[in-house]
Write an enzyme that holds these catalytic residues in place. Structure first.
Site, PDB file in Angstrom:
ATOM      1  N   TRP A 127      29.599  37.194  34.124  1.00 24.13           N
ATOM      2  CA  TRP A 127      29.720  36.454  35.374  1.00 24.13           C
ATOM      3  C   TRP A 127      28.581  36.710  36.353  1.00 24.13           C
ATOM      4  CZ3 TRP A 127      29.456  40.117  39.008  1.00 24.13           C
ATOM      5  CH2 TRP A 127      29.903  41.398  38.668  1.00 24.13           C
ATOM      6  N   ASN A 128      27.783  37.758  36.171  1.00 20.47           N
ATOM      7  CA  ASN A 128      26.882  38.135  37.267  1.00 20.47           C
ATOM      8  C   ASN A 128      25.708  37.187  37.452  1.00 20.47           C
ATOM      9  OD1 ASN A 128      25.740  39.070  34.876  1.00 20.47           O
ATOM     10  ND2 ASN A 128      24.940  40.944  35.778  1.00 20.47           N
TER      11      ASN A 128
ATOM     12  N   LYS B 243      31.473  30.919  25.244  1.00 21.95           N
ATOM     13  CA  LYS B 243      32.620  31.509  25.949  1.00 21.95           C
ATOM     14  C   LYS B 243      32.095  32.193  27.194  1.00 21.95           C
ATOM     15  CE  LYS B 243      35.972  35.239  25.923  1.00 21.95           C
ATOM     16  NZ  LYS B 243      35.609  35.541  27.328  1.00 21.95           N
ATOM     17  N   HIS B 244      32.380  31.608  28.345  1.00 20.45           N
ATOM     18  CA  HIS B 244      31.907  32.214  29.585  1.00 20.45           C
ATOM     19  C   HIS B 244      32.950  33.191  30.125  1.00 20.45           C
ATOM     20  CE1 HIS B 244      28.983  32.703  32.602  1.00 20.45           C
ATOM     21  NE2 HIS B 244      28.462  31.497  32.536  1.00 20.45           N
TER      22      HIS B 244
ATOM     23  N   GLY C  77      27.414  41.972  28.112  1.00 24.70           N
ATOM     24  CA  GLY C  77      28.614  42.462  28.785  1.00 24.70           C
ATOM     25  C   GLY C  77      28.722  43.968  28.714  1.00 24.70           C
ATOM     26  N   SER C  78      29.942  44.450  28.737  1.00 25.30           N
ATOM     27  CA  SER C  78      30.201  45.879  28.804  1.00 25.30           C
ATOM     28  C   SER C  78      30.071  46.537  27.430  1.00 25.30           C
ATOM     29  CB  SER C  78      31.615  46.125  29.335  1.00 25.30           C
ATOM     30  OG  SER C  78      32.591  45.683  28.387  1.00 25.30           O
TER      31      SER C  78
ATOM     32  N   GLU D 278      23.620  42.794  24.438  1.00 24.48           N
ATOM     33  CA  GLU D 278      22.895  43.277  25.617  1.00 24.48           C
ATOM     34  C   GLU D 278      23.947  43.867  26.535  1.00 24.48           C
ATOM     35  OE1 GLU D 278      21.608  43.707  29.335  1.00 24.48           O
ATOM     36  OE2 GLU D 278      21.996  41.561  29.225  1.00 24.48           O
ATOM     37  N   LEU D 279      23.937  45.198  26.651  1.00 24.78           N
ATOM     38  CA  LEU D 279      25.019  45.890  27.335  1.00 24.78           C
ATOM     39  C   LEU D 279      24.537  46.396  28.697  1.00 24.78           C
ATOM     40  CD1 LEU D 279      26.425  47.620  24.140  1.00 24.78           C
ATOM     41  CD2 LEU D 279      26.988  45.381  25.095  1.00 24.78           C
TER      42      LEU D 279
ATOM     43  N   CYS E  51      22.448  44.351  35.593  1.00 24.78           N
ATOM     44  CA  CYS E  51      22.127  45.426  34.655  1.00 24.78           C
ATOM     45  C   CYS E  51      20.772  46.042  34.972  1.00 24.78           C
ATOM     46  CB  CYS E  51      22.155  44.905  33.214  1.00 24.78           C
ATOM     47  SG  CYS E  51      21.008  43.560  32.900  1.00 24.78           S
TER      48      CYS E  51
END
Length: 319
Positions: A131-132, A155-156, A207-208, A229-230, A263
């Protein structure tokens, strides 16, 4: 997982969207698979023309796009317009320079004969985006893959449904074939089934670490290509030969842009003793210029965090 617009400036749930059913998920995969069979046959030049139109539409609609994400995740409209402009530049780059990146590369084997490296599409790819940066994160995944001839199921994040739909509409209006980019409101529990579908050839997640571990495990079970990409914990290093005013301004921007929800935000400040006190004073003074406000106000440079949960988590960390 409910898809909803919960305005972080007010806490009001403005609109909700139903998650896809099993039948709708299967239909989305079918559409994307069928679209790939024709999209891959388009010339790279013709695919690039579509991306050029996409780029122009992002620039044309940047005010509308900025207002959407201000409602969804609290990004000030000034920053949202900047994100939409930058996304247009990404699609423009791939439209203009991407075709040259896909030309066969002759390896000139020493033993004679011919060996080439050729870039070819895989098929349907699943993108799981955060979401960022609701537009930017999608663009850097969708742009190169669509140019290559892959098709996308996107998938958002559950708090970004309207921006997800706006992006799908841009592709549709740009002339992308039906099914080549499919937005899907899908629960996390259904992701494993999508990855396992033989018509889906890879997955990309931003994401996380927790989400990344789950997606990597699912991709591993199905032997699917995966890109993750975390998170990050980026250092901001201040040496003793800097212009302190410029450095303090860069440090504040690096920490506070997008309310620090990035990030690549400056998260750890490492400062040499010789300039420590002066840097802290200059940094603190610069931070005082960031005043929280309505993200829909063009003068606001510091909006709300994305959700009440984010605020509570941050308060817990500070405590």
């Amino acid at each position: 997982m409910a898809y909803a617009i919960t305005n972080p400036a007010t806490g009001v749930v403005e609109r909700e969207f139903p998650s896809a059913t099993a039948a709708e998920i299967d239909s989305a995969i079918t559409r994307a698979h069928n679209a790939h069979l024709s999209w891959r046959e388009w010339s790279v030049a013709d695919r690039a023309k579509i991306l050029a139109t996409v780029a122009a539409l992002y620039d044309e609609r940047k005010d509308e796009l900025a207002a959407i994400i201000a409602r969804e995740m609290g990004k000030p409209v000034g920053q949202g317009r900047g994100e939409a402009w930058f996304v247009g530049e990404i699609y423009k780059f791939y439209a203009e320079h991407g075709p040259s990146h896909l030309v066969d590369e002759d390896m000139h084997p020493m033993s004679g004969g011919q060996a080439i490296v050729r870039s070819a599409p895989l098929g349907v790819l699943l993108g799981i985006m955060p979401w960022n940066y609701p537009y930017y994160q999608v663009a850097r995944f969708a742009g190169p893959n669509l140019l290559l001839g892959n098709t996308i199921i996107l998938k958002h994040a559950s708090n970004c449904p309207e921006s997800a739909l706006a992006q799908e509409q841009i592709f549709r209006d740009a002339g992308l074939p039906d099914g080549a980019y499919v937005n899907l409101f899908v629960d996390s529990k259904d992701v494993d089934r999508i990855i396992a579908d033989p018509r889906v050839h890879g997955v990309s997640l931003t994401g996380s670490e927790r989400a990344g571990a789950a997606v990597a495990a699912s991709a591993g079970r199905s032997l699917k290509k995966v890109v993750l990409e975390l998170g990050g914990s980026d250092p901001f290093i201040v040496l003793d030969d800097v212009n302190l005013a410029d450095t303090a301004a860069a440090a504040a921007s690096g920490r506070m842009s997008n309310a620090g929800q990035a990030c690549t935000a400056a998260k750890r400040f490492i400062v040499l003793d010789a300039v420590y006190d002066r840097f802290v004073d200059a940094f603190a003074a610069k931070l005082q210029t960031y005043v929280a406000g309505d993200p829909q106000d063009p003068t606001t440079n510091f909006g709300p965090l994305s959700s009440e949960g984010a605020v509570l988590e941050l308060l817990e960390q500070v405590d």
